[in-house]
Write an enzyme that holds these catalytic residues in place. Sequence first.
Site, PDB file in Angstrom:
ATOM      1  N   SER A  14      15.147   0.542  13.125  1.00 38.72           N
ATOM      2  CA  SER A  14      16.299  -0.351  13.052  1.00 38.72           C
ATOM      3  C   SER A  14      17.199  -0.256  14.290  1.00 38.72           C
ATOM      4  CB  SER A  14      17.071  -0.047  11.767  1.00 38.72           C
ATOM      5  OG  SER A  14      18.082  -0.980  11.554  1.00 38.72           O
ATOM      6  N   ASP A  70      20.033  -6.296  15.751  1.00 40.83           N
ATOM      7  CA  ASP A  70      19.689  -4.885  15.898  1.00 40.83           C
ATOM      8  C   ASP A  70      18.166  -4.800  16.121  1.00 40.83           C
ATOM      9  OD1 ASP A  70      18.969  -5.548  13.254  1.00 40.83           O
ATOM     10  OD2 ASP A  70      19.087  -3.448  12.650  1.00 40.83           O
ATOM     11  N   ASP A  99      15.529  -4.275  14.415  1.00 35.41           N
ATOM     12  CA  ASP A  99      14.527  -4.906  13.549  1.00 35.41           C
ATOM     13  C   ASP A  99      15.020  -6.232  12.974  1.00 35.41           C
ATOM     14  OD1 ASP A  99      16.305  -3.693  11.780  1.00 35.41           O
ATOM     15  OD2 ASP A  99      14.759  -3.225  10.299  1.00 35.41           O
ATOM     16  N   ASP A 150      17.302  -7.291  10.989  1.00 36.07           N
ATOM     17  CA  ASP A 150      17.813  -7.604   9.652  1.00 36.07           C
ATOM     18  C   ASP A 150      19.319  -7.838   9.721  1.00 36.07           C
ATOM     19  OD1 ASP A 150      18.384  -4.926  10.068  1.00 36.07           O
ATOM     20  OD2 ASP A 150      17.569  -4.226   8.162  1.00 36.07           O
TER      21      ASP A 150
END
Length: 453
Positions: free
Chosen positions: A100, A241, A243, A245
């Site tokens: 992440s 960010d 990843d 999400d």
Amino acid sequence: MTSIKMQKQLFGTNGVRGVTGKEITPDLMNTIGQALGSMRKGQIAIGRDTRTSGESLITAIKAGLLAMGCDVIDCGILPTPALQYLVKEHFDGGAMITASHNPPEYNGVKIIEPDGTEMGDEETIKLETLIFSRSFPSVNWEEAGQEANAPHLIQEYCSSISGYFPGNPGKGMTVVADPGSGPACLTTPTILTALGCTVLTINGKLDGTFPGRLPEPSIEGLIPLSELVLSSGAAFGVAHDGDADRAVFVDETGKFVEEDQQFALIAQYICRKNKGIVVTPVSTGQIVEMVVTAEGSSIVYTSVGSIYVARTMRSLLGNGENVVFGGEGNGGLIFPNHQFCRDGGMTAAMMVSILSSTGKKLSELISQLPKRYVLKDKIRTPKGKEIMEAIKSEYSQEKTDQTDGLKIIRESSWILVRVSGTEPIIRIIVDADDPKKGQAFHNEIKQKILIYG
Ligand code: MG
């Protein structure tokens, strides 16, 4: 809820994370793959972010899953919400190799359930027990799993989002996307282009060394994005960010939009169209509750962590409630009509829709929101539990919320005190209508913590 949260040893709030080569090794990933493969059968979709360690780790988890008889669909590099969407639509589970927002040397894994949500606490504890025991049933040679590559499936995620916003809402709008060299390079520019926007990108090439900025979209890291927004006359800039999400924004003047303001703006827009319930952790700024209640909608608070938000949204909907929106005050927003997970691509698309339908500039929309003063602090102490007990009894006469830690609620301010699940620290958030009041409240609680500690 908090007690189960604490029992997890390997998995944190959003999966396993650690430094590659230290905590996170191919050996661990292979064990996680075997453990998951012995719990879940059928087709398991896997994917990864752009980290340099991703390739070896995904190969290791894949081997574990195949050895346990699962078929593996390798979706390649893609955002976590894209894999979650694909699992929900087609597969029996998933595993996303990502750390992440953590720095490049980190990596980890998020486990995805067949409904696309991240694995909850009870199942995670079962998975951990298997990982620690390392005792897996043997699978016969004729039951070994098969692998398929499916990098094209990412397009389905992009189309599913653009399909929500018909009529070219981005026509005539220039926007700048900063995927931070992460997997959103493959999705956010595509989604925004499909909405009719003219899209410029910065840090738009997949690169696990993150040459332009770190995976955490911090204000400092987004200075080049702000500059490009200003020089191009774009309507906004959006950054993700590591990843994707989460999504954060800069307005047309290049100013960073606070995540709670972003949450409030989108919540206001959604609740104006459809009154209902908005779900968020107790740590989210008061501004969100203020705009939601002003629109005749209501807030439900959960423990801190997106899986608690997602699962609460699902269970309220299951009880026949009208849940319209949810998310965390860090740019991780959940749109239940699409899926029950934080979704940076959907959040970027929603901003285009808001600007197009209101006809206003982003800075104007933000300036119309209520003003709050928020202060965040942390105190290092090994005596977190004892301090919490002492503070709970000291403030038992006041209005409190103990969903996660202790929230002391006064007329126009509140303070949230929580023990971290991963470090020996106490986290404090103050939210007040005025800085003086907020600082006084903060000093009062800090004194108590220092006395009891
Ligand atoms: Mg993330």
